[in-house]
Scaffold this active site. Structure first.
Site, PDB file in Angstrom:
ATOM      1  N   HIS A   8     -30.597 -28.646 -22.205  1.00 37.21           N
ATOM      2  CA  HIS A   8     -31.595 -27.591 -22.014  1.00 37.21           C
ATOM      3  C   HIS A   8     -30.858 -26.251 -22.006  1.00 37.21           C
ATOM      4  O   HIS A   8     -30.631 -25.674 -20.933  1.00 37.21           O
ATOM      5  CB  HIS A   8     -32.326 -27.826 -20.689  1.00 37.21           C
ATOM      6  CG  HIS A   8     -33.532 -26.975 -20.488  1.00 37.21           C
ATOM      7  ND1 HIS A   8     -34.693 -27.459 -19.933  1.00 37.21           N
ATOM      8  CD2 HIS A   8     -33.765 -25.673 -20.747  1.00 37.21           C
ATOM      9  CE1 HIS A   8     -35.584 -26.494 -19.860  1.00 37.21           C
ATOM     10  NE2 HIS A   8     -35.038 -25.391 -20.344  1.00 37.21           N
TER      11      HIS A   8
ATOM     12  N   HIS B 147     -37.981 -34.665 -14.735  1.00 38.41           N
ATOM     13  CA  HIS B 147     -37.700 -33.686 -13.693  1.00 38.41           C
ATOM     14  C   HIS B 147     -37.695 -34.355 -12.323  1.00 38.41           C
ATOM     15  O   HIS B 147     -38.728 -34.816 -11.843  1.00 38.41           O
ATOM     16  CB  HIS B 147     -38.657 -32.480 -13.677  1.00 38.41           C
ATOM     17  CG  HIS B 147     -38.014 -31.286 -13.046  1.00 38.41           C
ATOM     18  ND1 HIS B 147     -37.359 -30.325 -13.772  1.00 38.41           N
ATOM     19  CD2 HIS B 147     -37.857 -30.937 -11.750  1.00 38.41           C
ATOM     20  CE1 HIS B 147     -36.856 -29.414 -12.949  1.00 38.41           C
ATOM     21  NE2 HIS B 147     -37.143 -29.775 -11.717  1.00 38.41           N
TER      22      HIS B 147
ATOM     23  N   GLU C 110     -34.253 -29.186 -25.115  1.00 40.19           N
ATOM     24  CA  GLU C 110     -35.388 -28.613 -24.389  1.00 40.19           C
ATOM     25  C   GLU C 110     -35.229 -27.101 -24.253  1.00 40.19           C
ATOM     26  O   GLU C 110     -34.103 -26.606 -24.128  1.00 40.19           O
ATOM     27  CB  GLU C 110     -35.453 -29.194 -22.977  1.00 40.19           C
ATOM     28  CG  GLU C 110     -35.524 -30.690 -22.937  1.00 40.19           C
ATOM     29  CD  GLU C 110     -35.706 -31.201 -21.512  1.00 40.19           C
ATOM     30  OE1 GLU C 110     -36.312 -32.258 -21.364  1.00 40.19           O
ATOM     31  OE2 GLU C 110     -35.264 -30.537 -20.570  1.00 40.19           O
TER      32      GLU C 110
ATOM     33  N   ARG D 157     -30.155 -22.627 -21.772  1.00 41.55           N
ATOM     34  CA  ARG D 157     -30.956 -21.507 -21.257  1.00 41.55           C
ATOM     35  C   ARG D 157     -30.376 -20.203 -21.785  1.00 41.55           C
ATOM     36  O   ARG D 157     -29.193 -20.151 -22.130  1.00 41.55           O
ATOM     37  CB  ARG D 157     -30.975 -21.551 -19.724  1.00 41.55           C
ATOM     38  CG  ARG D 157     -31.735 -22.766 -19.207  1.00 41.55           C
ATOM     39  CD  ARG D 157     -31.799 -22.877 -17.699  1.00 41.55           C
ATOM     40  NE  ARG D 157     -32.531 -24.060 -17.292  1.00 41.55           N
ATOM     41  CZ  ARG D 157     -33.854 -24.133 -17.133  1.00 41.55           C
ATOM     42  NH1 ARG D 157     -34.591 -23.060 -17.311  1.00 41.55           N
ATOM     43  NH2 ARG D 157     -34.442 -25.260 -16.766  1.00 41.55           N
TER      44      ARG D 157
ATOM     45  N   THR E   2     -34.785 -23.408 -12.347  1.00 41.92           N
ATOM     46  CA  THR E   2     -34.973 -24.634 -13.131  1.00 41.92           C
ATOM     47  C   THR E   2     -36.412 -24.619 -13.625  1.00 41.92           C
ATOM     48  O   THR E   2     -37.186 -23.719 -13.271  1.00 41.92           O
ATOM     49  CB  THR E   2     -34.659 -25.892 -12.295  1.00 41.92           C
ATOM     50  OG1 THR E   2     -34.711 -27.046 -13.148  1.00 41.92           O
ATOM     51  CG2 THR E   2     -35.616 -26.070 -11.126  1.00 41.92           C
TER      52      THR E   2
HETATM   53  C1  LIG Z   1     -37.619 -29.647 -18.529  1.00 34.82           C
HETATM   54  C2  LIG Z   1     -36.948 -30.149 -17.337  1.00 34.82           C
HETATM   55  O1  LIG Z   1     -37.558 -30.521 -16.371  1.00 34.82           O
HETATM   56  C3  LIG Z   1     -35.460 -30.218 -17.294  1.00 34.82           C
HETATM   57  O2  LIG Z   1     -34.879 -29.830 -18.456  1.00 34.82           O
HETATM   58  C4  LIG Z   1     -34.932 -29.353 -16.262  1.00 34.82           C
HETATM   59  O3  LIG Z   1     -35.478 -28.129 -16.449  1.00 34.82           O
HETATM   60  C5  LIG Z   1     -33.442 -29.311 -16.260  1.00 34.82           C
HETATM   61  O4  LIG Z   1     -32.971 -28.024 -16.437  1.00 34.82           O
HETATM   62  P1  LIG Z   1     -31.859 -27.447 -15.463  1.00 34.82           P
HETATM   63  O5  LIG Z   1     -30.704 -28.409 -15.525  1.00 34.82           O
HETATM   64  O6  LIG Z   1     -31.522 -26.100 -16.015  1.00 34.82           O
HETATM   65  O7  LIG Z   1     -32.446 -27.395 -14.095  1.00 34.82           O
HETATM   66  N1  LIG Z   2     -36.720 -33.155 -19.001  1.00 33.07           N
HETATM   67  C1  LIG Z   2     -36.174 -33.373 -17.719  1.00 33.07           C
HETATM   68  C2  LIG Z   2     -34.711 -33.424 -17.779  1.00 33.07           C
HETATM   69  O1  LIG Z   2     -34.132 -33.342 -18.823  1.00 33.07           O
HETATM   70  C3  LIG Z   2     -33.923 -33.619 -16.559  1.00 33.07           C
HETATM   71  O2  LIG Z   2     -34.483 -33.076 -15.410  1.00 33.07           O
HETATM   72  P1  LIG Z   2     -33.675 -33.308 -14.043  1.00 33.07           P
HETATM   73  O3  LIG Z   2     -33.425 -34.803 -13.919  1.00 33.07           O
HETATM   74  O4  LIG Z   2     -32.368 -32.574 -14.176  1.00 33.07           O
HETATM   75  O5  LIG Z   2     -34.555 -32.797 -12.975  1.00 33.07           O
END
Ligand SMILES: CC(=O)[C@@H](O)[C@H](O)COP(=O)(O)O
Ligand SMILES: NCC(=O)COP(=O)(O)O
Length: 237
Positions: free
Chosen positions: A43, A190, A70, A45, A100
């Site tokens: 993900h 998540h 993501e 950012r 997050t």
């Molecule tokens: C979409 C989702 O729920 C995850 O990708 C979560 O946002 C993790 O991202 P972070 O590791 O930046 O918290």
């Molecule tokens: N899409 C959710 C993800 O990739 C992971 O979320 P988290 O386990 O770090 O909360």
């Protein structure tokens, strides 16, 4: 079968804390797949606080399972994903300063915007998934947009389940039933963890994929501590 896609953001967080290459993100991704995970999720950012855009590019040749990227589809993210062409892009409505992800899309309000974005990714052979809260109108909105999948945002379930409230699964089960009726594939993620994943899976019909990062990496550290502490003790004898 439900696929496990491991989110490696936290490996990058640890690496970035020292500025070097420990732990090696690419090796970790390779090993996670070798250990059996069926996907790698990142993900990136905008502030690149964990995954850097270059990591996303470098991972392309390492990830031979499902590669899921993501993020919020602003221009730099859109360009990056179109360049890499991963298996799947998951669209998340992150505020730029969010610590997050903290909400799913309003698929009605942002319907025409998301339709254009989804079509652009699909033209490039990238499967799309839209991050949504377990709200029936939002699932219907996702269907109208034309996405192949939704990702159910599971933070509320995880939190309530941790407090002993098993009924927190109900909106997720109802959303999954509707998504199945509409022909939408179902992902989820998540705050899923070893504590809640089995109950979640058992109550979500047709769950295709979960992406798990924060808890999984924390659990891996904890479950490895005994072994590593004792390896140090052996060397210090
Ligand atoms: C979409 C989702 O729920 C995850 O990708 C979560 O946002 C993790 O991202 P972070 O590791 O930046 O918290
Ligand atoms: N899409 C959710 C993800 O990739 C992971 O979320 P988290 O386990 O770090 O909360």
């Amino acid at each position: 079968m439900t696929k496990l896609s491991v989110n490696i953001n936290k490996i990058a967080t640890l690496r970035n804390a020292r500025g070097g290459n420990v732990p090696d993100l690419l090796k970790v991704a390779a090993d996670i797949q070798k250990f059996g995970a069926q996907g790698i999720t990142i993900h990136p950012r905008p502030d690149e606080r964990h995954i850097r855009y270059q990591d996303a590019r470098d991972l392309k040749s390492i990830v031979y399972t499902e590669y899921n990227i993501e993020g919020n589809p602003e221009k730099t993210f859109l360009d990056l994903v179109l360049e890499i062409k991963p298996t799947q892009v998951t669209l998340v409505p992150d505020a730029i300063d969010a610590i997050t992800s903290n909400a799913g899309w309003d698929t009605i309000k942002h319907g025409s915007y998301l339709t254009e974005i989804v079509q652009e990714f699909q033209r490039n052979g990238i499967r799309t998934s839209i991050f949504v809260d377990p709200v029936l109108e939002m699932i219907e909105g996702a269907k109208k947009i034309g996405t192949e999948r939704i990702e159910l945002y599971t933070e509320a379930f995880a939190h309530q389940f941790g407090l002993g409230n098993q009924n927190a699964i109900l909106p997720y089960t109802e959303s999954a039933i509707l998504a199945n009726e509409l022909g939408l594939g179902i992902n989820a993620g998540h705050d899923l963890s070893l504590d809640n994943i089995q109950f979640f899976k058992q109550n979500i019909p047709g769950l295709l994929e979960v992406s798990i990062g924060h808890a999984l990496i924390a659990e891996a550290i904890y479950l490895g501590l005994d072994n590593v502490v004792n390896m140090y003790l052996q060397k210090l004898k």
